[in-house]
Design a protein around this motif. Structure first.
Motif, mmCIF file in Angstrom:
data_model
loop_
_atom_site.group_PDB
_atom_site.id
_atom_site.type_symbol
_atom_site.label_atom_id
_atom_site.label_comp_id
_atom_site.label_asym_id
_atom_site.label_seq_id
_atom_site.Cartn_x
_atom_site.Cartn_y
_atom_site.Cartn_z
ATOM 1 N N SER A 212 70.588 13.045 47.795
ATOM 2 C CA SER A 212 71.057 13.402 49.139
ATOM 3 C C SER A 212 71.466 12.186 49.962
ATOM 4 C CB SER A 212 69.988 14.207 49.885
ATOM 5 O OG SER A 212 68.792 13.475 50.027
ATOM 6 N N CYS A 215 70.617 11.340 53.693
ATOM 7 C CA CYS A 215 71.015 12.212 54.801
ATOM 8 C C CYS A 215 69.867 13.081 55.310
ATOM 9 C CB CYS A 215 72.175 13.110 54.364
ATOM 10 S SG CYS A 215 73.722 12.219 54.089
ATOM 11 N N MET A 447 73.400 23.572 53.097
ATOM 12 C CA MET A 447 73.062 22.155 53.239
ATOM 13 C C MET A 447 73.157 21.712 54.693
ATOM 14 S SD MET A 447 75.073 20.753 49.854
ATOM 15 C CE MET A 447 75.023 19.048 50.367
ATOM 16 N N LYS A 451 70.329 20.194 57.155
ATOM 17 C CA LYS A 451 70.568 18.966 57.903
ATOM 18 C C LYS A 451 70.264 19.163 59.386
ATOM 19 C CE LYS A 451 72.497 14.827 58.717
ATOM 20 N NZ LYS A 451 71.808 13.565 58.378
ATOM 21 N N LEU A 465 78.346 13.080 52.336
ATOM 22 C CA LEU A 465 78.109 14.386 51.728
ATOM 23 C C LEU A 465 78.824 15.535 52.427
ATOM 24 C CD1 LEU A 465 74.276 14.377 50.861
ATOM 25 C CD2 LEU A 465 76.180 14.118 49.304
#
Length: 467
Positions: A212, A215, A447, A451, A465
């Protein structure tokens, strides 16, 4: 924000100096090394010229608690944070694309414990992979992760991209070797999770931080699975008249469960684009009888597919040279080349995962795509498993980078059309961020939801990403 940046940087520097010491807060020329990673201007990425890396300062913590305190300070100031390891990433994952505190993790370089009995090692994120490998070798162990960047990449950086190395065919990616990790979350909280081998107690939250790119959290420590040093390693090479012949041998080996530690297969087309011979390098390792049996069966399969043995010295040379590019990169940086400089023309690559049934069709489709964009193939290859296919390409016209960019994007779109994934080794960074919706579909929304839940201010490694 430009007019207030000096004041913000000054306040941050003072606060962070109280955490790590004034000598471990860098700015100005001292921070130049941390503006770039290994994404260079010769790639098919015209947007590179518009990048303006913006480290407000570089903090060099020594402990997880110090990383946590730095992230808290940055979060209170609503300033972004970018983790930085060895700087060997090829996708721009460590570039601060907006004013940021860059956290250099290389002072976190302790090998905390080598647990020989349980075949695991506990290390801090800034440990260089080669340093760890050598320490394990002295104990009769190996890491099992052996990327091209071994002499310069850090444990934390490798985990953050789920890196794959030369021994990946046998041992998997570094993410497959993570038994536990510690990570600092965007608000400064510390996540810790370790599993001895296997657990069935809900989602594996360690995986949230593997691949990842910092992030979701900054990896500061990891417990990794390690392996006994092989009793024997046998290196062999075979030359095939056609790419298809060697690929058939690889598929047959994989189909019967034959997993050499090293499997590197490449075909270099001729100058006029015609297919050339293809070379396969194999490394069979393990206990003596296993290595010998694998080598013998692999040799029979390769010869039945038309493979001719290559001199063993050539195979040993391939193995011995596998880290040379990284050593050259490190030397250039030591000589002051913090920003990568052009390396003899524009080039780029794709490393894609495909259903094995689609590999040869994809290989056949590459030629017309590259020709249409005025790009030349340098090598077609297979790495580790038959599903992992690569193309290295170059262009020499004035608009070479634009041509490469269009060719790469078309090849990666074709990968998705054929049921594949657009990268198996190097991560996403800024280079492939524009393709994340194409790769993940509705999964990208999932995702992004994660986040937002963990990082509502979006301060951890922004711009990566596609998040």
């Amino acid at each position: 924000m430009a007019s207030t940046e000096p004041a913000i940087a000054e306040r941050l520097a003072a606060s962070i100096a109280r955490i790590v010491g004034v000598e471990n807060v860098l700015s100005g020329a001292a921070a130049e090394e941390f503006r770039w990673d290994a994404l260079g201007p010769w790639r098919g990425f015209p947007e590179y010229d518009a990048l303006s890396p913006q480290p407000l300062l570089v903090a060099r913590p020594r402990t997880t608690d110090e990383v946590s305190a730095i992230v808290e300070v940055a979060a209170e100031a609503s300033v972004s944070v970018v983790p930085y390891g060895g700087g060997s990433g090829l996708m721009g994952g460590a570039i601060a694309v907006q004013p940021s505190v860059v956290i250099d993790l290389k002072r976190m370089a302790s090998i905390v414990e080598i647990d020989h009995e349980n075949r695991r090692v506990r290390v801090e994120a800034g440990v260089i992979l080669e340093t760890l490998e050598l320490a394990l070798n002295r104990e009769g162990l190996i890491l099992g992760h052996d990327p091209w960047s071994l002499p310069i990449a850090t444990v934390g950086g490798a985990i953050s991209t789920d890196s794959l190395g030369y021994r990946g065919a046998k041992y998997g990616s570094i993410g497959d070797q993570v038994l536990g990790l510690t990570a600092v979350l965007p608000d400064g909280r510390v996540f810790e999770r370790a599993v001895p081998s296997k657990a069935s107690v809900g989602p594996d939250l360690r995986r949230l931080f593997i691949g990842s790119e910092g992030c979701f959290g900054i990896v500061t420590e990891a417990t990794l699975r390690v392996f006994s040093e092989p009793e024997r390693r046998i290196l062999r090479g075979f030359r095939f008249p056609r790419f298809e012949d060697g690929f058939a041998a690889i598929v047959e080996m994989h189909g019967i469960g034959l997993t050499p530690a090293l499997l590197d297969y490449g075909e270099s087309p001729t100058a006029n684009g015609r297919a050339g011979p293809a070379n396969l390098y194999l490394g069979c390792e393990g206990f003596r009888e296993q290595a010998a049996a694998e080598e013998r069966r692999a040799r029979l399969i390769c010869e039945a597919s038309g493979g001719k043995p290559i001199a063993q010295s050539e195979a040993r040379g391939f193995w011995g040279r596998r880290h040379d590019i990284a050593r050259g990169f490190a030397e250039r940086r030591r000589q002051g080349g913090a920003r990568p400089s052009p390396a003899g023309g524009a080039f780029d690559f794709v490393h894609v995962t495909l259903p094995r049934s689609q590999v040869l069709d994809y290989r056949a489709a590459c030629g017309p795509v590259l020709e249409r964009h005025g790009v030349q193939a340098m090598e077609y290859g297979i790495w580790c498993w038959p599903e992992l296919f690569s193309v290295t390409m170059t262009a020499d016209r004035a608009d070479a980078r634009e041509r490469l960019s269009r060719a790469v994007d078309e090849l990666l779109s074709l990968t998705r059309d054929m049921g594949g994934s657009i990268e198996y080794c190097h991560g996403v960074g800024v280079r492939l961020a524009h393709l994340m919706e194409r790769e993940h579909g509705s999964g990208l929304d999932v995702m992004r939801s994660i986040k937002r839940a963990l990082d509502p201010q979006g301060i951890l490694n922004p711009g990566k990403l596609g998040l």
